[in-house]
Structures are given as C-alpha cells and as structure tokens.
Design a protein around this motif. Sequence first.
Motif, PDB file in Angstrom:
ATOM      1  N   MET A   1      39.275  -5.323 -28.356  1.00 46.84           N
ATOM      2  CA  MET A   1      38.581  -6.380 -29.068  1.00 46.84           C
ATOM      3  C   MET A   1      37.790  -7.211 -28.059  1.00 46.84           C
ATOM      4  O   MET A   1      38.317  -7.611 -27.045  1.00 46.84           O
ATOM      5  CB  MET A   1      39.608  -7.241 -29.798  1.00 46.84           C
ATOM      6  N   SER A   2      36.537  -7.465 -28.333  1.00 48.74           N
ATOM      7  CA  SER A   2      35.718  -8.243 -27.407  1.00 48.74           C
ATOM      8  C   SER A   2      35.661  -9.700 -27.847  1.00 48.74           C
ATOM      9  O   SER A   2      35.823 -10.023 -29.001  1.00 48.74           O
ATOM     10  CB  SER A   2      34.304  -7.672 -27.336  1.00 48.74           C
ATOM     11  N   ARG A   3      35.433 -10.526 -26.872  1.00 45.31           N
ATOM     12  CA  ARG A   3      35.316 -11.954 -27.134  1.00 45.31           C
ATOM     13  C   ARG A   3      33.848 -12.335 -27.119  1.00 45.31           C
ATOM     14  O   ARG A   3      33.127 -12.026 -26.180  1.00 45.31           O
ATOM     15  CB  ARG A   3      36.015 -12.706 -26.014  1.00 45.31           C
ATOM     16  N   ARG A   4      33.419 -13.007 -28.148  1.00 47.60           N
ATOM     17  CA  ARG A   4      32.032 -13.462 -28.202  1.00 47.60           C
ATOM     18  C   ARG A   4      32.001 -14.973 -28.115  1.00 47.60           C
ATOM     19  O   ARG A   4      32.870 -15.642 -28.655  1.00 47.60           O
ATOM     20  CB  ARG A   4      31.368 -13.025 -29.498  1.00 47.60           C
ATOM     21  N   ALA A   5      30.989 -15.475 -27.431  1.00 46.42           N
ATOM     22  CA  ALA A   5      30.843 -16.924 -27.332  1.00 46.42           C
ATOM     23  C   ALA A   5      30.479 -17.485 -28.696  1.00 46.42           C
ATOM     24  O   ALA A   5      29.638 -16.946 -29.402  1.00 46.42           O
ATOM     25  CB  ALA A   5      29.760 -17.274 -26.318  1.00 46.42           C
ATOM     26  N   SER A   6      31.135 -18.542 -29.052  1.00 43.77           N
ATOM     27  CA  SER A   6      30.866 -19.204 -30.319  1.00 43.77           C
ATOM     28  C   SER A   6      29.814 -20.287 -30.103  1.00 43.77           C
ATOM     29  O   SER A   6      29.916 -21.077 -29.187  1.00 43.77           O
ATOM     30  CB  SER A   6      32.158 -19.821 -30.843  1.00 43.77           C
ATOM     31  N   ARG A   7      28.825 -20.282 -30.939  1.00 42.08           N
ATOM     32  CA  ARG A   7      27.783 -21.309 -30.869  1.00 42.08           C
ATOM     33  C   ARG A   7      27.779 -22.086 -32.169  1.00 42.08           C
ATOM     34  O   ARG A   7      27.938 -21.522 -33.235  1.00 42.08           O
ATOM     35  CB  ARG A   7      26.405 -20.693 -30.685  1.00 42.08           C
ATOM     36  N   SER A   8      27.555 -23.376 -32.031  1.00 40.92           N
ATOM     37  CA  SER A   8      27.444 -24.213 -33.218  1.00 40.92           C
ATOM     38  C   SER A   8      26.137 -23.886 -33.922  1.00 40.92           C
ATOM     39  O   SER A   8      25.072 -23.945 -33.319  1.00 40.92           O
ATOM     40  CB  SER A   8      27.479 -25.688 -32.803  1.00 40.92           C
ATOM     41  N   GLN A   9      26.206 -23.522 -35.158  1.00 36.73           N
ATOM     42  CA  GLN A   9      25.019 -23.185 -35.929  1.00 36.73           C
ATOM     43  C   GLN A   9      24.616 -24.374 -36.794  1.00 36.73           C
ATOM     44  O   GLN A   9      25.465 -25.063 -37.330  1.00 36.73           O
ATOM     45  CB  GLN A   9      25.291 -21.974 -36.835  1.00 36.73           C
ATOM     46  N   PRO A  10      23.317 -24.624 -36.937  1.00 32.90           N
ATOM     47  CA  PRO A  10      22.888 -25.702 -37.807  1.00 32.90           C
ATOM     48  C   PRO A  10      23.305 -25.428 -39.245  1.00 32.90           C
ATOM     49  O   PRO A  10      23.490 -24.274 -39.636  1.00 32.90           O
ATOM     50  CB  PRO A  10      21.379 -25.719 -37.681  1.00 32.90           C
ATOM     51  N   HIS A  11      23.464 -26.483 -39.996  1.00 33.02           N
ATOM     52  CA  HIS A  11      23.772 -26.362 -41.415  1.00 33.02           C
ATOM     53  C   HIS A  11      22.674 -25.529 -42.056  1.00 33.02           C
ATOM     54  O   HIS A  11      21.497 -25.664 -41.708  1.00 33.02           O
ATOM     55  CB  HIS A  11      23.820 -27.770 -42.033  1.00 33.02           C
ATOM     56  N   LEU A  21      13.071 -30.098 -29.505  1.00 33.06           N
ATOM     57  CA  LEU A  21      14.462 -29.993 -29.066  1.00 33.06           C
ATOM     58  C   LEU A  21      15.190 -29.047 -30.004  1.00 33.06           C
ATOM     59  O   LEU A  21      14.739 -28.773 -31.110  1.00 33.06           O
ATOM     60  CB  LEU A  21      15.122 -31.381 -29.046  1.00 33.06           C
ATOM     61  N   SER A  22      16.324 -28.546 -29.594  1.00 33.22           N
ATOM     62  CA  SER A  22      17.005 -27.508 -30.378  1.00 33.22           C
ATOM     63  C   SER A  22      17.939 -28.051 -31.458  1.00 33.22           C
ATOM     64  O   SER A  22      18.631 -27.283 -32.099  1.00 33.22           O
ATOM     65  CB  SER A  22      17.783 -26.588 -29.438  1.00 33.22           C
ATOM     66  N   GLU A  23      17.957 -29.352 -31.659  1.00 30.39           N
ATOM     67  CA  GLU A  23      18.819 -29.954 -32.690  1.00 30.39           C
ATOM     68  C   GLU A  23      18.189 -29.818 -34.076  1.00 30.39           C
ATOM     69  O   GLU A  23      16.965 -29.790 -34.202  1.00 30.39           O
ATOM     70  CB  GLU A  23      19.015 -31.445 -32.393  1.00 30.39           C
ATOM     71  N   PRO A  24      19.016 -29.806 -35.104  1.00 31.33           N
ATOM     72  CA  PRO A  24      18.465 -29.853 -36.471  1.00 31.33           C
ATOM     73  C   PRO A  24      17.754 -31.191 -36.692  1.00 31.33           C
ATOM     74  O   PRO A  24      18.151 -32.218 -36.128  1.00 31.33           O
ATOM     75  CB  PRO A  24      19.702 -29.753 -37.368  1.00 31.33           C
ATOM     76  N   TYR A  25      16.737 -31.182 -37.506  1.00 29.59           N
ATOM     77  CA  TYR A  25      15.935 -32.373 -37.780  1.00 29.59           C
ATOM     78  C   TYR A  25      16.795 -33.584 -38.151  1.00 29.59           C
ATOM     79  O   TYR A  25      16.589 -34.672 -37.616  1.00 29.59           O
ATOM     80  CB  TYR A  25      14.923 -32.072 -38.905  1.00 29.59           C
ATOM     81  N   ARG A  27      19.762 -34.427 -37.361  1.00 26.82           N
ATOM     82  CA  ARG A  27      20.535 -34.980 -36.241  1.00 26.82           C
ATOM     83  C   ARG A  27      19.652 -35.363 -35.072  1.00 26.82           C
ATOM     84  O   ARG A  27      20.125 -35.907 -34.082  1.00 26.82           O
ATOM     85  CB  ARG A  27      21.586 -33.969 -35.768  1.00 26.82           C
ATOM     86  N   CYS A  28      18.365 -35.073 -35.166  1.00 27.90           N
ATOM     87  CA  CYS A  28      17.424 -35.384 -34.092  1.00 27.90           C
ATOM     88  C   CYS A  28      16.512 -36.505 -34.577  1.00 27.90           C
ATOM     89  O   CYS A  28      16.968 -37.630 -34.782  1.00 27.90           O
ATOM     90  CB  CYS A  28      16.655 -34.112 -33.717  1.00 27.90           C
ATOM     91  N   CYS A  29      15.260 -36.244 -34.801  1.00 29.07           N
ATOM     92  CA  CYS A  29      14.306 -37.283 -35.198  1.00 29.07           C
ATOM     93  C   CYS A  29      14.520 -37.797 -36.621  1.00 29.07           C
ATOM     94  O   CYS A  29      14.149 -38.929 -36.927  1.00 29.07           O
ATOM     95  CB  CYS A  29      12.884 -36.760 -35.047  1.00 29.07           C
ATOM     96  N   GLY A  30      15.125 -37.008 -37.461  1.00 31.21           N
ATOM     97  CA  GLY A  30      15.369 -37.434 -38.843  1.00 31.21           C
ATOM     98  C   GLY A  30      16.182 -38.702 -38.940  1.00 31.21           C
ATOM     99  O   GLY A  30      15.941 -39.541 -39.811  1.00 31.21           O
ATOM    100  N   ARG A  31      17.132 -38.899 -38.034  1.00 38.29           N
ATOM    101  CA  ARG A  31      17.952 -40.119 -38.073  1.00 38.29           C
ATOM    102  C   ARG A  31      17.132 -41.344 -37.709  1.00 38.29           C
ATOM    103  O   ARG A  31      17.382 -42.439 -38.194  1.00 38.29           O
ATOM    104  CB  ARG A  31      19.179 -39.978 -37.185  1.00 38.29           C
ATOM    105  N   TYR A  32      16.119 -41.178 -36.860  1.00 40.05           N
ATOM    106  CA  TYR A  32      15.231 -42.298 -36.534  1.00 40.05           C
ATOM    107  C   TYR A  32      14.304 -42.580 -37.716  1.00 40.05           C
ATOM    108  O   TYR A  32      14.073 -43.728 -38.081  1.00 40.05           O
ATOM    109  CB  TYR A  32      14.396 -42.017 -35.283  1.00 40.05           C
TER     110      TYR A  32
END
Length: 135
Positions: A1-11, A21-25, A27-32
């Motif tokens: 069994m291999s281990r894969r890195a888990s990445r947080s995926q946007p909603h 930037l790589s953040e979802p809107y 959580r990034c500029c949308g909050r401003y």
Amino acid sequence: MSRRASRSQPHPTSTVCPCGLSEPYDRCCGRYHSGTGAAPTAEALMRSRYCAFVKGDVAYLLRTWHPRTRPARLELDPGMRWTGLEILDTADGSAFHTTGTVAFRASYRGGSLHERSRFERVDGAWVYVDGEFPS
C-alpha cells in the motif's frame, strides 16, 4: 500500500481567487470584499482591488480608495476581461508602515496594464491613493 500526500482541497463551490494566490476566493479576497476582514498589507489590498475589478465590485473599489483622491463615481467597462495579476515589486506597506507601494502588471484580453500604485493607511486601514504608469 502506498502513502499519498493529502492536500486540502477547496470546497466544491469555491473557486481559486482571481488575485493569483492559491486560496479559494471566499478565504482570500472575498472576505475583504464582504467586509469580514481587512487587507493587512498594501499588497493584499492591491490584490483585493484587482479581484474587485475582475468581479465588478465598484462599491469595494470606492470604499478602499483614499478619500482625498477617490472619484465621485466609478464606471467599469463591462466588456473588460481581466486574465491575470503579476506583482512586480513592493516597498513598505506592511503592518509596521503607514505608506507602501506596489508595482504590478494586470493582464486583460488583448493587453496589459503596468502600474506603480501608492497606498496609505487611513484610520488603520490600507487604502489606494493613486498610481503612475511607467513607460
């Protein structure tokens, strides 16, 4: 069994923020834009203002414009399609400064805009003052 890195995926309903930037809107500029946060640096404000141009958020653009230089009204070209933002240089503009500058290139379908923008703090919040267009 291999281990894969888990990445947080946007909603699934979130999209990557247009500011580059790589953040979802939301959580990034949308909050401003929504008023639930304030840009902590001149660069963050620059990115959020670019994003407001992309989204057509005139109210945010006017709200984050210095009262001394803010126009009475602002009309955006509905046919303008912004395609990317590149930050070229920043000077000052952190939590420890009262002024800052951000040089950037904003691309749109058919060309690009190169500006060196000046920012100041007003009542603790970063605002756009003006810009020059280097040749």
